[in-house]
Design an enzyme around this catalytic site. Structure first.
Site, PDB file in Angstrom:
ATOM      1  N   PRO A 148     -30.182   0.896 -14.445  1.00 60.52           N
ATOM      2  CA  PRO A 148     -29.060  -0.036 -14.389  1.00 60.52           C
ATOM      3  C   PRO A 148     -29.010  -0.884 -15.657  1.00 60.52           C
ATOM      4  O   PRO A 148     -29.978  -1.573 -15.987  1.00 60.52           O
ATOM      5  CB  PRO A 148     -29.381  -0.904 -13.162  1.00 60.52           C
ATOM      6  CG  PRO A 148     -30.874  -0.844 -13.038  1.00 60.52           C
ATOM      7  CD  PRO A 148     -31.281   0.510 -13.545  1.00 60.52           C
ATOM      8  N   THR A 149     -27.925  -0.787 -16.394  1.00 59.25           N
ATOM      9  CA  THR A 149     -27.760  -1.613 -17.592  1.00 59.25           C
ATOM     10  C   THR A 149     -26.345  -2.194 -17.556  1.00 59.25           C
ATOM     11  O   THR A 149     -25.423  -1.569 -17.035  1.00 59.25           O
ATOM     12  CB  THR A 149     -27.968  -0.797 -18.887  1.00 59.25           C
ATOM     13  OG1 THR A 149     -27.109   0.345 -18.871  1.00 59.25           O
ATOM     14  CG2 THR A 149     -29.405  -0.324 -19.034  1.00 59.25           C
ATOM     15  N   THR A 182     -34.145  -6.611  -9.258  1.00 57.85           N
ATOM     16  CA  THR A 182     -34.839  -6.877 -10.531  1.00 57.85           C
ATOM     17  C   THR A 182     -35.456  -8.269 -10.477  1.00 57.85           C
ATOM     18  O   THR A 182     -34.752  -9.259 -10.266  1.00 57.85           O
ATOM     19  CB  THR A 182     -33.851  -6.764 -11.707  1.00 57.85           C
ATOM     20  OG1 THR A 182     -33.315  -5.438 -11.713  1.00 57.85           O
ATOM     21  CG2 THR A 182     -34.533  -7.040 -13.041  1.00 57.85           C
ATOM     22  N   LYS A 204     -37.972  -4.005  -9.101  1.00 59.38           N
ATOM     23  CA  LYS A 204     -38.017  -3.590 -10.513  1.00 59.38           C
ATOM     24  C   LYS A 204     -38.547  -4.725 -11.377  1.00 59.38           C
ATOM     25  O   LYS A 204     -37.980  -5.831 -11.366  1.00 59.38           O
ATOM     26  CB  LYS A 204     -36.608  -3.207 -10.973  1.00 59.38           C
ATOM     27  CG  LYS A 204     -36.462  -2.871 -12.453  1.00 59.38           C
ATOM     28  CD  LYS A 204     -35.084  -2.287 -12.734  1.00 59.38           C
ATOM     29  CE  LYS A 204     -34.846  -1.943 -14.171  1.00 59.38           C
ATOM     30  NZ  LYS A 204     -34.498  -3.086 -15.008  1.00 59.38           N
ATOM     31  N   SER A 257     -41.652  -1.842 -14.931  1.00 57.47           N
ATOM     32  CA  SER A 257     -40.636  -2.093 -15.965  1.00 57.47           C
ATOM     33  C   SER A 257     -40.887  -3.434 -16.624  1.00 57.47           C
ATOM     34  O   SER A 257     -41.324  -4.383 -15.967  1.00 57.47           O
ATOM     35  CB  SER A 257     -39.246  -2.097 -15.304  1.00 57.47           C
ATOM     36  OG  SER A 257     -38.244  -2.492 -16.223  1.00 57.47           O
ATOM     37  N   HIS A 274     -38.172  -4.507 -18.376  1.00 57.55           N
ATOM     38  CA  HIS A 274     -36.753  -4.748 -18.642  1.00 57.55           C
ATOM     39  C   HIS A 274     -36.367  -4.265 -20.050  1.00 57.55           C
ATOM     40  O   HIS A 274     -35.604  -4.905 -20.768  1.00 57.55           O
ATOM     41  CB  HIS A 274     -36.460  -6.245 -18.500  1.00 57.55           C
ATOM     42  CG  HIS A 274     -35.053  -6.583 -18.091  1.00 57.55           C
ATOM     43  ND1 HIS A 274     -34.744  -7.175 -16.886  1.00 57.55           N
ATOM     44  CD2 HIS A 274     -33.860  -6.428 -18.720  1.00 57.55           C
ATOM     45  CE1 HIS A 274     -33.437  -7.371 -16.804  1.00 57.55           C
ATOM     46  NE2 HIS A 274     -32.872  -6.921 -17.907  1.00 57.55           N
ATOM     47  N   ARG A 314     -36.733  -6.836 -22.907  1.00 55.63           N
ATOM     48  CA  ARG A 314     -35.686  -7.832 -23.155  1.00 55.63           C
ATOM     49  C   ARG A 314     -35.963  -9.162 -22.471  1.00 55.63           C
ATOM     50  O   ARG A 314     -35.170 -10.093 -22.571  1.00 55.63           O
ATOM     51  CB  ARG A 314     -34.340  -7.281 -22.666  1.00 55.63           C
ATOM     52  CG  ARG A 314     -33.896  -6.085 -23.454  1.00 55.63           C
ATOM     53  CD  ARG A 314     -32.837  -5.289 -22.735  1.00 55.63           C
ATOM     54  NE  ARG A 314     -31.516  -5.871 -22.741  1.00 55.63           N
ATOM     55  CZ  ARG A 314     -30.651  -5.779 -23.736  1.00 55.63           C
ATOM     56  NH1 ARG A 314     -30.989  -5.127 -24.833  1.00 55.63           N
ATOM     57  NH2 ARG A 314     -29.443  -6.319 -23.661  1.00 55.63           N
ATOM     58  N   ASP A 345     -39.815   2.692 -16.175  1.00 57.99           N
ATOM     59  CA  ASP A 345     -38.874   2.782 -17.295  1.00 57.99           C
ATOM     60  C   ASP A 345     -39.399   2.031 -18.499  1.00 57.99           C
ATOM     61  O   ASP A 345     -40.367   1.275 -18.419  1.00 57.99           O
ATOM     62  CB  ASP A 345     -37.448   2.348 -16.907  1.00 57.99           C
ATOM     63  CG  ASP A 345     -37.293   0.842 -16.708  1.00 57.99           C
ATOM     64  OD1 ASP A 345     -38.110   0.054 -17.236  1.00 57.99           O
ATOM     65  OD2 ASP A 345     -36.316   0.449 -16.040  1.00 57.99           O
ATOM     66  N   GLY A 350     -32.721   3.888 -19.988  1.00 55.10           N
ATOM     67  CA  GLY A 350     -31.755   2.828 -20.269  1.00 55.10           C
ATOM     68  C   GLY A 350     -30.933   3.088 -21.519  1.00 55.10           C
ATOM     69  O   GLY A 350     -29.848   3.667 -21.484  1.00 55.10           O
TER      70      GLY A 350
HETATM   71  C1  LIG Z   1     -28.174  -3.355 -22.835  1.00 58.53           C
HETATM   72  C2  LIG Z   1     -29.105  -3.428 -21.666  1.00 58.53           C
HETATM   73  C3  LIG Z   1     -28.679  -4.075 -20.520  1.00 58.53           C
HETATM   74  C4  LIG Z   1     -29.531  -4.138 -19.415  1.00 58.53           C
HETATM   75  N1  LIG Z   1     -29.056  -4.707 -18.276  1.00 58.53           N
HETATM   76  C5  LIG Z   1     -29.858  -4.717 -17.181  1.00 58.53           C
HETATM   77  C6  LIG Z   1     -29.378  -5.250 -15.961  1.00 58.53           C
HETATM   78  O1  LIG Z   1     -28.237  -5.707 -15.860  1.00 58.53           O
HETATM   79  N2  LIG Z   1     -30.212  -5.237 -14.908  1.00 58.53           N
HETATM   80  C7  LIG Z   1     -31.495  -4.719 -14.984  1.00 58.53           C
HETATM   81  O2  LIG Z   1     -32.219  -4.729 -14.000  1.00 58.53           O
HETATM   82  N3  LIG Z   1     -31.959  -4.200 -16.122  1.00 58.53           N
HETATM   83  C8  LIG Z   1     -31.165  -4.174 -17.212  1.00 58.53           C
HETATM   84  N4  LIG Z   1     -31.643  -3.613 -18.358  1.00 58.53           N
HETATM   85  C9  LIG Z   1     -32.994  -2.978 -18.363  1.00 58.53           C
HETATM   86  C10 LIG Z   1     -32.922  -1.508 -17.934  1.00 58.53           C
HETATM   87  O3  LIG Z   1     -32.649  -1.368 -16.569  1.00 58.53           O
HETATM   88  C11 LIG Z   1     -34.247  -0.778 -18.201  1.00 58.53           C
HETATM   89  O4  LIG Z   1     -35.299  -1.490 -17.600  1.00 58.53           O
HETATM   90  C12 LIG Z   1     -34.550  -0.590 -19.692  1.00 58.53           C
HETATM   91  O5  LIG Z   1     -33.369  -0.365 -20.431  1.00 58.53           O
HETATM   92  C13 LIG Z   1     -35.513   0.578 -19.869  1.00 58.53           C
HETATM   93  O6  LIG Z   1     -35.893   0.716 -21.194  1.00 58.53           O
HETATM   94  P1  LIG Z   1     -35.221   1.747 -22.239  1.00 58.53           P
HETATM   95  O7  LIG Z   1     -33.932   1.122 -22.649  1.00 58.53           O
HETATM   96  O8  LIG Z   1     -36.218   1.809 -23.329  1.00 58.53           O
HETATM   97  O9  LIG Z   1     -35.026   3.059 -21.499  1.00 58.53           O
HETATM   98  C14 LIG Z   1     -30.827  -3.563 -19.477  1.00 58.53           C
HETATM   99  C15 LIG Z   1     -31.236  -2.916 -20.641  1.00 58.53           C
HETATM  100  C16 LIG Z   1     -30.404  -2.836 -21.727  1.00 58.53           C
HETATM  101  C17 LIG Z   1     -30.873  -2.112 -22.950  1.00 58.53           C
HETATM  102  C1  LIG Z   2     -26.309 -11.476 -17.573  1.00 61.74           C
HETATM  103  C2  LIG Z   2     -26.456 -10.056 -18.038  1.00 61.74           C
HETATM  104  C3  LIG Z   2     -27.855  -9.551 -17.905  1.00 61.74           C
HETATM  105  C4  LIG Z   2     -27.992  -8.233 -18.580  1.00 61.74           C
HETATM  106  C5  LIG Z   2     -29.407  -7.843 -18.812  1.00 61.74           C
HETATM  107  O1  LIG Z   2     -30.193  -7.764 -17.920  1.00 61.74           O
HETATM  108  C6  LIG Z   2     -29.844  -7.520 -20.177  1.00 61.74           C
HETATM  109  O2  LIG Z   2     -29.032  -7.601 -21.106  1.00 61.74           O
HETATM  110  O3  LIG Z   2     -31.018  -7.178 -20.349  1.00 61.74           O
END
Ligand SMILES: Cc1cc2nc3c(=O)[nH]c(=O)nc-3n(C[C@H](O)[C@H](O)[C@H](O)COP(=O)(O)O)c2cc1C
Ligand SMILES: CCCCC(=O)C(=O)O
Length: 363
Positions: free
Chosen positions: A79-80, A156, A228, A250, A252, A255, A283, A306
């Site tokens: 989920p992104t 998450t 998560k 994870s 995230h 991030r 992930d 992601g």
């Molecule tokens: C642009 C972006 C937005 C993301 N938004 C969310 C989100 O809204 N909710 C969430 O649980 N994780 C979010 N994530 C984390 C991803 O679910 C995931 O944990 C992560 O992208 C995995 O690493 P990878 O990008 O190296 O595959 C986000 C990641 C990115 C790169």
């Molecule tokens: C308020 C948006 C959260 C998105 C997110 O989880 C990320 O960008 O890593």
């Protein structure tokens, strides 16, 4: 790079060329020093594969069952948020790409298309992702998820507040409208101090959310809950006690909190704590089929992808998403064949060697 991209890293290059810098920085960036961002990838490189020879590998079957759903490979779209910043068709195109590959689609509640739009656009098995939101937002999400045929909730838990991504602060990154919040948050979310993402978080997140709130979430839904953001054996044990249906190791995508470990380096600790009671997913940093193979060897049931999916979407919309997932599937199939594993269950702990093991061997 000349011609068509032939691996995920080349898709990233293509995405970097087509996206405005501010959006490329948003998608690719990590928190603060971005130590964990690099480590998520580097830690995979330090794991070595121990192939077996002279196995009949004329048929390779990558399919698996995740929470009762059969999928073509142990791959889930992570989920992104904000997919319309990558491509005008947003999450609808991503979900169609996932459906075409027969893999599960994770949909962020902070998506740019609504949950309903994604649900009606494709047949993919869909999981909805939520944060520790205010209860009225969570309750609304649960009702809509159940009504629209989502099959699980991904909660998450690594974001009681948002991580600091310095590129976004410098770029004054403005989040797109998150349509799922319409009618749920009262004030117009804007900020004159640069990034408005902080303002969104302040309006919606509840930093006091803790373990007991999982019991509340369970009480309002029949859907299975995946947690998560687990990075330690201790928290994995607590998550099992709280009654979750699965655990996602994870950070995230690096991030949130910088200087957390690469996810692949703590997978085994979590797997040992879980003792097979629920599936463990992972992930962070998956860019190759060999990475998926390594995660499975260390005990993951499946991996979530992601950024590569976003890069595919940015470069070529639905087709790009499909190509990225197919590339990873092809690479995994190739790895399994060359390592002597015909099914995902054939991939065992003895098919990899970690750096620690190699170090201990030398002592
Ligand atoms: C642009 C972006 C937005 C993301 N938004 C969310 C989100 O809204 N909710 C969430 O649980 N994780 C979010 N994530 C984390 C991803 O679910 C995931 O944990 C992560 O992208 C995995 O690493 P990878 O990008 O190296 O595959 C986000 C990641 C990115 C790169
Ligand atoms: C308020 C948006 C959260 C998105 C997110 O989880 C990320 O960008 O890593």
């Amino acid at each position: 790079m000349a011609g068509e991209p032939i691996n995920v890293n080349e898709f990233e290059e293509l995405a970097r060329k087509v996206l405005p810098k501010i959006y490329y920085d948003f998608f690719s960036g990590g928190a603060e020093d971005q130590y964990t961002l690099k480590e998520n990838i580097e830690a995979f490189r330090r794991i070595i594969i121990r192939p077996r020879i002279l196995v009949d590998v004329s048929k390779i079957d990558m399919s698996t069952i995740i929470l009762g759903h059969r999928t073509s490979a142990p791959i889930i779209v992570a989920p992104t948020s904000s997919h319309q910043l990558a491509h005008p068709e947003g999450e609808v195109a991503t979900a169609r790409g996932a459906a075409a590959c027969n893999v599960i689609m994770g949909v962020a509640f902070t998506s740019t298309c609504t949950m309903e739009e994604v649900a009606s656009s494709c047949k993919a098995v869909r999981f909805i992702q939520t944060f520790a939101f205010k209860r009225e937002i969570t309750a609304n999400m649960v009702q809509r998820a159940e009504r629209n045929g989502f099959r699980a909730i991904i909660l998450t838990v690594d974001a009681p507040r948002l991580g600091r991504k310095e590129a976004d602060i410098k770029n004054k990154m403005i989040a797109p409208p998150f349509k799922n919040f319409e009618g749920l948050i009262s004030t117009e979310v804007v900020s004159d101090k640069g990034s408005n993402v902080e303002a969104y978080a302040a309006e919606t997140l509840v930093p006091s959310f803790c373990w007991k709130d999982i019991a509340w979430l369970k009480s309002i839904t029949k859907l299975p809950i995946l947690i998560k953001g687990v990075l330690t054996g201790e928290d994995a044990t607590k998550a099992i006690e709280a009654g979750v249906a699965g655990i996602i190791v994870s950070n995230h995508g690096a991030r949130q909190l910088d200087y957390t470990p690469a996810t692949i380096s703590v997978l085994e600790e979590v797997v040992h704590a879980v003792q097979g009671k629920v599936p463990v997913l992972l992930d962070g940093g998956i860019r190759r089929g060999t990475d998926i193979f390594k995660a499975l060897a260390l005990g993951a049931k499946a991996v979530l992808i992601g950024r590569p999916v976003i890069y595919g979407l940015a470069a070529k919309g639905e087709t790009g998403v499909k190509q990225v997932i197919e590339m990873l599937k092809n690479e995994l199939e190739q790895t399994m064949a060359l390592a002597g594993c015909c099914t995902v269950d054939d991939i065992t702990r003895s098919h990899v060697n970690t750096e620690t093991e190699r170090f201990l061997c030398r002592m």
